[in-house]
Design a protein around this motif. Sequence first.
Motif, PDB file in Angstrom:
ATOM      1  N   LYS A  31      -6.860 -11.415   1.032  1.00 35.71           N
ATOM      2  CA  LYS A  31      -5.937 -10.215   0.625  1.00 35.71           C
ATOM      3  C   LYS A  31      -4.959 -10.073   1.758  1.00 35.71           C
ATOM      4  CE  LYS A  31      -7.827  -6.616  -1.295  1.00 35.71           C
ATOM      5  NZ  LYS A  31      -8.854  -5.432  -1.682  1.00 35.71           N
ATOM      6  N   ARG A  82      -4.297  -5.526  -7.537  1.00 37.62           N
ATOM      7  CA  ARG A  82      -3.295  -5.067  -6.749  1.00 37.62           C
ATOM      8  C   ARG A  82      -3.620  -5.117  -5.180  1.00 37.62           C
ATOM      9  NH1 ARG A  82      -3.330  -0.259  -4.370  1.00 37.62           N
ATOM     10  NH2 ARG A  82      -1.171   0.847  -3.598  1.00 37.62           N
ATOM     11  N   ASP A 108      -7.066   3.172  -4.689  1.00 32.09           N
ATOM     12  CA  ASP A 108      -8.528   2.812  -5.262  1.00 32.09           C
ATOM     13  C   ASP A 108      -9.146   3.830  -5.259  1.00 32.09           C
ATOM     14  OD1 ASP A 108      -7.932  -0.019  -5.838  1.00 32.09           O
ATOM     15  OD2 ASP A 108      -8.405  -0.248  -3.511  1.00 32.09           O
ATOM     16  N   TRP A 151     -14.342  -2.348  -5.112  1.00 31.39           N
ATOM     17  CA  TRP A 151     -13.598  -1.239  -5.034  1.00 31.39           C
ATOM     18  C   TRP A 151     -12.177  -1.213  -5.540  1.00 31.39           C
ATOM     19  CZ3 TRP A 151     -14.836  -2.987  -0.246  1.00 31.39           C
ATOM     20  CH2 TRP A 151     -14.029  -3.790   0.325  1.00 31.39           C
ATOM     21  N   ASP A 152     -11.499  -2.418  -5.862  1.00 30.11           N
ATOM     22  CA  ASP A 152     -10.234  -2.501  -6.322  1.00 30.11           C
ATOM     23  C   ASP A 152     -10.109  -2.110  -7.683  1.00 30.11           C
ATOM     24  OD1 ASP A 152      -8.809  -3.405  -3.983  1.00 30.11           O
ATOM     25  OD2 ASP A 152      -9.520  -5.362  -4.228  1.00 30.11           O
TER      26      ASP A 152
HETATM   27 MG   LIG Z   1      -7.520  -2.167  -3.024  1.00 34.23          MG
END
Ligand SMILES: [Mg+2]
Length: 197
Positions: free
Chosen positions: A7, A137, A146, A177-178
């Motif tokens: 990420k 995202r 989030d 947690w996304d």
């Molecule tokens: Mg996130």
Amino acid sequence: VSSLNNKQELREKILAKRKSFDSVLVEESSRIISNYLINSDLFSQSKVIMTYLNYPKEVQTDYIFQAAIKQNKTVTIPVCVKESTDLIPSKITDLNQLAIGYYGLREPKKEYLNPVDPKLIDLIIVPGVAFDLKGNRIGHGKGYYDTFFKKISTSAIKIGLAYQFQIIEDSWNADSWDVPLDGLITENGFIYLKKIQ
Ligand SMILES: [Mg+2]
Ligand SMILES: Nc1ncnc2c1ncn2[C@@H]1O[C@H](COP(=O)(O)OP(=O)(O)O)[C@@H](O)[C@H]1O
């Protein structure tokens, strides 16, 4: 490569691309993207919206804001709470009620702070650095959205705005947690994901 590094790499790569994106193209693309949203049933049917206010090279949202005000919608903008990396939707009626706040973003001047219950919002216009076609995202890396998405109505629609170069065809590993989005809009139009259609 762990998903976090994955990420972070993507975040840096796309942010660099966006930094060098021509300002004229920012204006043109933002107008096209805004029109796709404004002309949608999703937008006409929404009553309480939250829209981000853009950083210089982000997809611009002022035009969306003005259209929503003209249609008598309740318009809220996110106010960053640094301590809890949370967002408070605050109702405003005019862009002149804003001043530069945290992170260089426009936020309401003190006297114009007017928090709205997140559960009342039916449409959320979400910024981002990168998106995949599953609605995942990547933001700036602090998890503000989030955290905020845990407090909204399950029927609220979350739409990301992005230039086409911010859409990553191969997904990365999202973290637990996304919270995925329901749709995206680019210069090429809507990309519907879930809940809508
Ligand atoms: Mg996130
Ligand atoms: N719902 C959550 N619960 C716990 N931690 C969270 C939550 N949402 C975000 N975070 C924290 O925020 C940090 C950044 O999240 P990340 O998804 O990488 O950022 P962004 O969504 O802005 O790209 C993570 O390291 C995580 O610890």
